[in-house]
Design a protein around this motif. Structure first.
Motif, short mmCIF file in Angstrom:
data_model
loop_
_atom_site.label_atom_id
_atom_site.label_comp_id
_atom_site.label_asym_id
_atom_site.label_seq_id
_atom_site.Cartn_x
_atom_site.Cartn_y
_atom_site.Cartn_z
N GLU A 87 0.81 -1.21 0.00
CA GLU A 87 0.00 0.00 0.00
C GLU A 87 0.85 1.27 0.00
N MET A 88 2.19 1.14 -0.04
CA MET A 88 3.07 2.30 0.01
C MET A 88 2.69 3.33 -1.06
N GLU A 89 2.48 4.56 -0.62
CA GLU A 89 2.23 5.65 -1.55
C GLU A 89 3.59 6.21 -1.95
N ILE A 90 3.82 6.33 -3.23
CA ILE A 90 5.09 6.84 -3.73
C ILE A 90 4.94 8.35 -3.89
N LEU A 91 5.84 9.08 -3.22
CA LEU A 91 5.75 10.53 -3.16
C LEU A 91 6.86 11.18 -3.99
N PRO A 92 6.56 12.27 -4.71
CA PRO A 92 7.56 12.91 -5.55
C PRO A 92 8.52 13.82 -4.80
N GLU A 93 8.17 14.20 -3.58
CA GLU A 93 9.01 15.10 -2.79
C GLU A 93 9.17 14.56 -1.38
N ASP A 94 10.25 14.98 -0.73
CA ASP A 94 10.51 14.59 0.66
C ASP A 94 9.39 15.14 1.53
N PRO A 95 8.62 14.28 2.20
CA PRO A 95 7.47 14.75 2.97
C PRO A 95 7.83 15.40 4.31
N ARG A 96 9.08 15.32 4.70
CA ARG A 96 9.47 15.95 5.97
C ARG A 96 9.49 17.46 5.76
N SER A 97 8.79 18.19 6.60
CA SER A 97 8.62 19.63 6.42
C SER A 97 9.94 20.39 6.43
N ASP A 98 10.94 19.94 7.16
CA ASP A 98 12.21 20.66 7.22
C ASP A 98 13.11 20.37 6.02
N HIS A 99 12.64 19.58 5.06
CA HIS A 99 13.43 19.28 3.87
C HIS A 99 12.78 19.82 2.60
N SER A 100 11.80 20.72 2.75
CA SER A 100 11.16 21.32 1.59
C SER A 100 12.13 22.26 0.91
#
Length: 103
Positions: A87-100
């Motif tokens: 069920e892993m959702e593949i994300l295009p960006e680092d979801p950690r807020s401090d790595h935006s």
């Protein structure tokens, strides 16, 4: 490419350092356990992210070629099945807020 076969190279000294290899192409993808180790993305490669439970993974290509770019998602989906988190959702960006990245 339908029905790609993937192989996994594991580091016996570090469970968070897997490398996914495509048997039929030159695609290779490094796997990082971002919640357990640092990760600095290579600007010349493709990075994608995904959560397996509470563990965040980063997936980074190795010497990506245009022909292999479309197979990155299927390699990550294969890995998610392998680690029993289909069920892993593949994300295009680092979801950690401090790595935006600010633009």
């Amino acid at each position: 490419m339908e029905n790609n076969v993937y192989l996994l190279a594991t580091d016996p000294h570090d469970a968070c350092r897997d490398v996914i290899h495509s048997r039929d192409t030159t695609l290779k993808v490094k796997v990082y356990c971002v919640t357990e180790e640092g990760f600095s993305p290579d600007p010349n490669e493709i990075q994608l992210y995904g959560y397996a439970g509470k563990k965040l993974y980063a997936f980074e290509t190795i010497n990506i070629t245009p022909d292999d770019a479309l197979d990155v998602i299927s390699a990550i989906q294969w890995y998610a099945d392998y680690i029993e988190h289909p069920e892993m959702e593949i994300l295009p960006e680092d979801p950690r807020s401090d790595h935006s990245v600010a633009m």
